[in-house]
Design a protein around this motif. Structure first.
Motif, PDB file in Angstrom:
ATOM      1  N   ALA A 193       0.826  -1.208   0.000  1.00  0.00           N
ATOM      2  CA  ALA A 193       0.000   0.000   0.000  1.00  0.00           C
ATOM      3  C   ALA A 193       0.856   1.252   0.000  1.00  0.00           C
ATOM      4  CB  ALA A 193      -0.922  -0.004   1.211  1.00  0.00           C
ATOM      5  N   VAL A 194       0.264   2.351  -0.526  1.00  0.00           N
ATOM      6  CA  VAL A 194       0.866   3.680  -0.470  1.00  0.00           C
ATOM      7  C   VAL A 194      -0.183   4.662   0.032  1.00  0.00           C
ATOM      8  CG1 VAL A 194       2.539   3.284  -2.314  1.00  0.00           C
ATOM      9  CG2 VAL A 194       0.267   4.138  -2.889  1.00  0.00           C
ATOM     10  N   SER A 195       0.267   5.732   0.639  1.00  0.00           N
ATOM     11  CA  SER A 195      -0.638   6.800   1.085  1.00  0.00           C
ATOM     12  C   SER A 195       0.158   8.086   1.120  1.00  0.00           C
ATOM     13  CB  SER A 195      -1.208   6.476   2.479  1.00  0.00           C
ATOM     14  OG  SER A 195      -2.049   7.537   2.922  1.00  0.00           O
ATOM     15  N   VAL A 196      -0.375   9.158   0.524  1.00  0.00           N
ATOM     16  CA  VAL A 196       0.321  10.441   0.494  1.00  0.00           C
ATOM     17  C   VAL A 196      -0.730  11.562   0.436  1.00  0.00           C
ATOM     18  CG1 VAL A 196       0.504  10.403  -2.028  1.00  0.00           C
ATOM     19  CG2 VAL A 196       2.060  11.815  -0.702  1.00  0.00           C
ATOM     20  N   THR A 197      -0.439  12.672   1.101  1.00  0.00           N
ATOM     21  CA  THR A 197      -1.314  13.849   1.078  1.00  0.00           C
ATOM     22  C   THR A 197      -0.666  14.917   0.201  1.00  0.00           C
ATOM     23  OG1 THR A 197      -2.118  13.356   3.303  1.00  0.00           O
ATOM     24  CG2 THR A 197      -2.409  15.609   2.495  1.00  0.00           C
ATOM     25  N   LEU A 198      -1.438  15.382  -0.830  1.00  0.00           N
ATOM     26  CA  LEU A 198      -0.902  16.306  -1.827  1.00  0.00           C
ATOM     27  C   LEU A 198      -1.806  17.536  -1.931  1.00  0.00           C
ATOM     28  CD1 LEU A 198      -0.182  13.660  -4.603  1.00  0.00           C
ATOM     29  CD2 LEU A 198       1.507  14.711  -3.098  1.00  0.00           C
ATOM     30  N   PRO A 199      -1.256  18.681  -2.380  1.00  0.00           N
ATOM     31  CA  PRO A 199      -2.104  19.845  -2.632  1.00  0.00           C
ATOM     32  C   PRO A 199      -3.141  19.536  -3.714  1.00  0.00           C
ATOM     33  CG  PRO A 199       0.203  20.469  -2.563  1.00  0.00           C
ATOM     34  CD  PRO A 199       0.176  18.992  -2.575  1.00  0.00           C
ATOM     35  N   ALA A 200      -4.358  20.041  -3.531  1.00  0.00           N
ATOM     36  CA  ALA A 200      -5.401  19.853  -4.535  1.00  0.00           C
ATOM     37  C   ALA A 200      -5.019  20.579  -5.816  1.00  0.00           C
ATOM     38  CB  ALA A 200      -6.730  20.359  -4.011  1.00  0.00           C
ATOM     39  N   THR A 201      -5.411  20.011  -6.966  1.00  0.00           N
ATOM     40  CA  THR A 201      -5.054  20.636  -8.250  1.00  0.00           C
ATOM     41  C   THR A 201      -5.884  21.890  -8.531  1.00  0.00           C
ATOM     42  OG1 THR A 201      -6.587  19.081  -9.327  1.00  0.00           O
ATOM     43  CG2 THR A 201      -4.263  18.474  -9.253  1.00  0.00           C
ATOM     44  N   ASP A 202      -6.954  22.145  -7.740  1.00  0.00           N
ATOM     45  CA  ASP A 202      -7.744  23.369  -7.942  1.00  0.00           C
ATOM     46  C   ASP A 202      -7.660  24.258  -6.703  1.00  0.00           C
ATOM     47  OD1 ASP A 202      -9.132  21.817  -6.182  1.00  0.00           O
ATOM     48  OD2 ASP A 202     -11.071  21.946  -7.224  1.00  0.00           O
TER      49      ASP A 202
END
Length: 493
Positions: free
Chosen positions: A57-66
């Motif tokens: 499994a992977v999990s990452v929090t990223l900035p929203a594209t909008d």
């Protein structure tokens, strides 16, 4: 951690083999450019690579594209998968809108490898369609507009009659067990060591083995006996085992005498000439050998005229080393400033045991150095290696005298560069104490400082620290020595 003002989306995913085994590898998320968030005072750049954990499994929090206030806008993440055992790694683009706080790659990634990469674009919501059609108001107001007025409650209908129970069906008889089928045929071997034939026959070479016929044969391998050794029968003749045929022409139980090996018997006497040596009569004689004196030096009588120096050396006056020939001292004497440590460089050309440090006073006044006055010896690293007792025991009123100051203990000095140090305390008037013989005293940087740029040793100087009442245990030559206009004469033996 990203600032709270930047909306984010948490992306998850899990990668397994078809039998459920977790895959290993990593997933990379890459924005097309550096992202600037002016309201949060932050700039984001570079890819984000997440390794699959033990469960795949992977999990990452990223900035929203909008995300609002982000520059540039209108872009998508490029997702690249690098999975062990899965080739090639695929790459595709995804949007991560802020209204969905979580997303799973299984819902975003393309499943048909024959299809082109795509970007998952969110369609307009029902509220956005209503706004496009002219609705004015918030989402809450629009949702409220969808709820109609509550209608009037209808009358309760009459209760229906209870129906009769249906008949119970009869239970069928259990059928008999069928006959088990025959076992299937065993699978067929497709190939053995790369050979596909109805009857495969392998040789020793096919399985990386040595043929049994190669043991003990020419070009084969040696056999080992029960002790794990190669038998003598398989060793070449040069490998040992043969007896010595003869020694110095003798056979059998050979016993050699001194004469058999060209030597003299142990009790045989020879003269020096017979053994190729020089007799004692040749010491100091023509074509003989030169004797050494008690100090290990060749006497002047045995040196050629050209080897005898034509100038005075320290040894000629009983010293091991001096700063310079005292005959070239300046006409004026040097009176030391109170509390200064003066340094005078000497050269020991060979190792020597030193017991005295010497100075010459052109005159000495009535006030003697006190018990805070000392002379000492420092090596070229700035470490004090020897020191005298207090100088108030060594000076007397004079009009010219060599002052020999004894060290507290003899010092065995290796050949090299040293500083003789001098510290005077006591006399208050400039000319009321000892006046030392000195060399050139012109300017603040006299010729006593002369040296090549590669040489760090300063021949004449003094320590920068003032007001001293004892010689320091050490100093740093590169920083503690300052130039001095006076080159005081000193010697050691």
């Amino acid at each position: 951690m990203l600032p709270d003002s930047i909306p984010t989306v948490t992306v998850t995913g899990r990668y397994l083999t078809p039998d459920g085994t977790p895959l290993s590898g990593n997933v990379t998320f890459r924005a097309p450019a550096v992202l600037t968030f002016s309201s949060a005072d932050v700039i984001l750049g570079g890819p984000v690579t997440i390794a699959l954990d033990a469960t795949g499994a992977v999990s990452v929090t990223l900035p929203a594209t909008d995300a609002p206030g982000m520059n540039p806008t209108g872009w998508a993440y490029v997702v690249t998968e690098q999975l062990a055992g899965v080739a090639p790694g695929r790459s595709y683009s995804v949007l991560l809108p802020a209204e969905h706080r979580t997303a799973d790659l299984a819902d975003l990634a393309p499943t048909d490898p024959g299809k082109a990469n795509y970007v998952a674009v969110r369609g307009d919501s029902a509220y956005e369609v209503a706004v496009e059609q002219g609705f004015a108001g918030t989402v809450e107001q629009w949702l409220a507009s969808l709820v109609g007025a509550t209608g009037t409650k209808g009358d309760t209908g009459p209760k229906g009659a209870t129906g009769a129970d249906g008949p119970t069906g009869a239970r069928g008889a259990q059928g008999s067990q069928g006959t088990p089928g025959k076992d299937g045929a065993a699978g067929v071997v497709q190939s053995v060591n790369g050979q596909s034939a109805a009857a495969v026959v392998l040789t020793a070479g096919d399985v990386g083995a040595i043929s049994a016929t190669a043991a003990g044969a020419a070009g084969g391998v040696a056999q080992l006996d029960q002790s794990g050794k190669v038998p003598a029968s398989q060793l070449p003749a040069s490998s040992g085992g043969s007896a010595v045929a003869s020694v110095n022409g003798k056979t059998g139980a050979v016993v050699l005498a001194a004469g058999d090996v060209g030597a003299a018997a142990s009790d045989h006497a020879h003269t020096a000439a017979q053994v190729g040596a020089l007799g004692t009569a040749t010491r100091g004689a023509a074509l003989g050998v030169a004797p050494l004196d008690g100090s290990g030096d060749v006497p002047l009588a045995n040196l050629p005229t050209a080897a005898i120096p034509s100038v005075w050396t320290p040894g000629d006056l009983g010293f091991k080393a001096w700063t310079f020939d005292p005959a070239v001292t300046d006409s004026a004497a040097q009176y030391c400033q109170i509390g200064y440590v003066y340094l005078m460089g000497i050269v020991l050309r060979e190792a020597a045991t030193l017991s005295r440090l010497c100075f010459y006073t052109a005159g000495n006044g009535a006030t003697q150095p006190n018990n805070q006055s000392f002379a000492g010896l420092y090596n070229s690293s700035g470490a004090r290696v020897a020191q005298t007792t207090s100088l108030n025991n060594w000076f007397s009123v004079n009009e010219g005298n060599t002052i020999e100051c004894g060290l507290t203990a003899n010092y065995s000095a290796a050949a090299g560069l040293y500083w003789v140090a001098l510290l005077i305390n006591g006399p208050s008037a400039a000319t009321n104490g000892p006046g030392f013989a000195r060399g050139a005293a012109a300017g603040t940087n006299p010729a006593g400082q002369a040296r090549a740029s590669a040489v760090s040793f300063i021949r004449h100087g003094r320590l920068s620290t003032t007001g001293l009442t004892a010689l320091p245990a050490s100093f740093a030559p590169a920083s503690a020595i300052v130039p001095d206009a006076n080159a005081i004469w000193a010697a050691a033996y």
